[in-house]
Design an enzyme around this catalytic site. Structure first.
Site, PDB file in Angstrom:
ATOM      1  N   CYS A 122      34.498 -84.921  84.231  1.00  0.00           N
ATOM      2  CA  CYS A 122      34.904 -83.634  83.866  1.00  0.00           C
ATOM      3  C   CYS A 122      36.367 -83.169  83.545  1.00  0.00           C
ATOM      4  CB  CYS A 122      34.306 -82.717  84.835  1.00  0.00           C
ATOM      5  SG  CYS A 122      32.792 -83.118  85.783  1.00  0.00           S
ATOM      6  N   CYS A 134      27.062 -71.115  89.381  1.00  0.00           N
ATOM      7  CA  CYS A 134      27.131 -72.664  88.789  1.00  0.00           C
ATOM      8  C   CYS A 134      27.634 -72.342  87.289  1.00  0.00           C
ATOM      9  CB  CYS A 134      25.841 -73.187  88.907  1.00  0.00           C
ATOM     10  SG  CYS A 134      25.108 -73.417  90.345  1.00  0.00           S
ATOM     11  N   SER A 135      28.432 -73.538  86.871  1.00  0.00           N
ATOM     12  CA  SER A 135      28.874 -73.481  85.456  1.00  0.00           C
ATOM     13  C   SER A 135      27.565 -73.960  84.762  1.00  0.00           C
ATOM     14  CB  SER A 135      30.108 -74.263  85.214  1.00  0.00           C
ATOM     15  OG  SER A 135      29.809 -75.498  85.559  1.00  0.00           O
ATOM     16  N   ILE A 153      25.268 -75.780  81.249  1.00  0.00           N
ATOM     17  CA  ILE A 153      25.254 -77.108  80.528  1.00  0.00           C
ATOM     18  C   ILE A 153      25.649 -76.854  79.095  1.00  0.00           C
ATOM     19  CG2 ILE A 153      23.844 -78.846  79.578  1.00  0.00           C
ATOM     20  CD1 ILE A 153      24.167 -79.000  82.562  1.00  0.00           C
ATOM     21  N   LYS A 174      32.832 -71.355  84.524  1.00  0.00           N
ATOM     22  CA  LYS A 174      31.777 -70.865  85.004  1.00  0.00           C
ATOM     23  C   LYS A 174      30.872 -69.826  83.898  1.00  0.00           C
ATOM     24  CE  LYS A 174      28.909 -68.442  87.325  1.00  0.00           C
ATOM     25  NZ  LYS A 174      28.101 -68.453  86.119  1.00  0.00           N
ATOM     26  N   HIS A 200      31.378 -75.382  79.841  1.00  0.00           N
ATOM     27  CA  HIS A 200      31.950 -76.964  80.679  1.00  0.00           C
ATOM     28  C   HIS A 200      31.208 -77.901  79.989  1.00  0.00           C
ATOM     29  CE1 HIS A 200      33.519 -79.700  83.327  1.00  0.00           C
ATOM     30  NE2 HIS A 200      32.784 -79.666  84.228  1.00  0.00           N
TER      31      HIS A 200
END
Lengths: 376, 376
Positions: free
Chosen positions: A73, A197-198, A200, A319, A323
């Site tokens: 990441c 959660c971030s 997809i 977030k 990402h």
């Protein structure tokens, strides 16, 4: 930077070009001026054996791109670092770092499996089935148990970052969320809920780098890379000494602050790695803005809001901005360059006095960390 | 450098350690002295999402490894270049470049598919099913048609490189082959036969790099990197202007010779990218040792033999030493350092006067190329 989101409308090379084109327009350069291109992509899509070659070719940079880099990441930051090293070594005067990722072309199960493999495959994913949110849930529960950090404080990170993303036309999630909505969203890996959660995301970002002399010639508003700090850590989650913060972040920050001659308190605007809300809270501490354990209080007091002690993730962060692994680190640089030039939209431009910015990009669950300090 | 071959006896991290351990022993350094580690691996095995992390950890380099690099078959050279850039920029004084690949854990069909994807996936592999040997067969037939290069001349490359590999205890194929055996081996992609092709190998190699001052302190026999040249080319095989040589090699060589201030004729010993025998013949020409079209005559006259105009692939080359993608470029450096120190076995130590060596490492079918010039 391209628009982040579900980008099934473009191939990986078309997506990268959106970022490269804006970089060229912004710098007033043409492809022929670029001596070196470093492409960062994890290549989760995987069908191109040589993604850097197709990305460079589509962007008109054939012949200038000798390498792809990857640091999970933190891949975008690794691309920046490799291009920076080449310029700083005197090999080239002008380079571009390109980060790109298409993550929506693999199904969710695959994404989870790949995320789970962010730990040590044989020991963790294969034996315990650990997925990516589960790793960060370990950190969240440890932080709650040791320091009294609450689910509400974590939710505040989501509320803040969605608020800024709602003002960012390139963000994946351009909508606000309320504290109640975050707390009531469905559990993913307790205490982390869906809105902790971030997403997809697909996206691309790029940065043009130039040697000091050349930078002064091609722009009146150069932003200087004062230092890039980096570190890495064990692949075995079970070997981490604690789950209260990321040692890789701490070490990368120490290197960056030392090389730049900058104190944590001088940082005015920052993009930090909030892949989950708990990660942003730990980052406040690991980056030296508040003592260990007080990150929850830091967000609750509004210290990381626009105009607080340090304005954090005014882009919306991982977030809410999204990402896309290879792009994230360079999208942070993109945001900070715009911030330092005071070019951001109303309601998300940081007030500046020192003009010092910091990006913090983590790979895996602290397997990699990069901290970059910028100054205008 | 580890022994090359079918290495089902070790994991990827154990394999890498064999090379790292020898590098540390040779340089008299310990892990704590290494400030930066760059890992090159294509990761054909693919099950570790972060191969660099596990490789660094097993080698005792946790915290020092911020990145993995990839440039297909030129990945080892890309790792060398990234580490070199970091040292040359003054960020660190001592770095290690590690290249590793396990290729025998995927089945042959997968290997061929992956090799086929060395071209442009959508346009070539997917539509025409082109495999890796087929790409080089295009070059071979074009070279034969235009210049009269013969199957016998190509076979001579295999005979030469197997001869030296038979004297190299770390080579994958430690046996000699006759011209007749090569010519009678089964066709893979005409005119390339089985013994014209490099094998599917596992292996690792590493190199310790140091800044000029530090190098003088830690060794009495430093080998200097005079320059690293690199280039890249289109991913579309059909867009290449011709099939008589690799433009990426030509450009990388031009950059390397220019930066080093070295003429092609000064090179005394070289490791070139002979993934197929025709590739070595084209390399003689593209690297400037003989005019375009005369590469077949160059090998037939013995000019690339030990003690010829330039001693080429005294390690056995990719052809017979083996070709584990991520390791190959660094294994070339390993061989040349040993050659420049005059430490090679009897029957494969190049005679030296200028002490100038060259490595040539190609990614894909000329998608990437690196040329590194070393001097003792």
């Amino acid at each position: 930077m391209s628009a982040f989101g579900v980008r099934n409308d473009v191939t990986i090379q078309e997506l990268a070009w959106e970022a490269v084109r804006e970089s060229l327009d912004d710098s007033g350069l043409e492809q022929k001026d670029i001596e070196l291109s470093v492409v960062g992509t994890v290549n989760t899509r995987g069908y191109e054996l040589m993604p850097a070659v197709v990305v460079n070719e589509y962007s008109g940079l054939t012949g200038r791109g000798p390498v792809r880099v990857e640091a999970a990441c933190a891949t975008g930051s690794a691309a920046l670092w490799a291009a920076y090293s080449a310029v700083a070594s005197g090999q080239v005067d002008i380079a571009i770092a390109i980060g790109v990722e298409k993550m929506n072309e693999v199904d969710t199960a695959t994404s989870l499996a790949v995320g789970g493999r962010a730990g040590n495959y044989l020991w963790e994913f294969h034996m315990y089935g650990t997925t990516f949110p589960a790793y960060y849930a370990f950190y969240a529960t440890a932080h709650m148990q040791k320091f009294g950090t609450t689910e509400e404080q974590m939710a505040m990170v989501a509320v803040k970052n969605h608020r800024y993303a709602s003002r960012n036309p390139k963000a994946h999630f351009q909508f606000e969320v309320t504290l109640e909505e975050v707390l009531k969203s469905r559990p993913i890996a307790w205490p982390l809920k869906l809105l902790d959660c971030s997403p997809i995301s697909d996206g691309a970002a790029a940065a043009v780098l130039a040697s000091e002399d050349v930078a002064r010639k091609i722009t009146d508003t150069p932003v200087w890379i004062e230092a890039i700090g980096y570190s890495s850590d064990t692949s075995n989650f079970t070997r981490r000494p604690h789950y209260l913060g990321l040692e890789a972040t701490r070490k990368a920050a120490e290197m960056a602050y030392r090389r730049a001659g900058v104190e944590p308190r001088q940082v005015e605007v920052a993009e930090v790695h909030d892949c989950f809300t708990i990660a942003e809270i730990m980052a406040y501490e690991d980056l030296g803005w508040v003592e260990k354990g007080k990150g929850g209080i830091f967000i609750a007091e509004g210290q990381s809001e626009l105009g607080g002690k340090v304005s954090v993730n005014l882009s919306g962060g991982l977030k809410a901005k999204g990402h896309p692994l290879g792009a994230t680190g360079l999208a942070q640089i993109y945001e900070l360059v715009k911030q330092l030039r005071e070019e951001r939209e109303r309601g998300r431009q940081a007030p500046l006095r020192n003009y010092i910015a910091l990006s913090h990009n983590v790979g895996g669950t602290g397997h990699y960390a990069y901290v970059t300090i910028l100054r205008r």
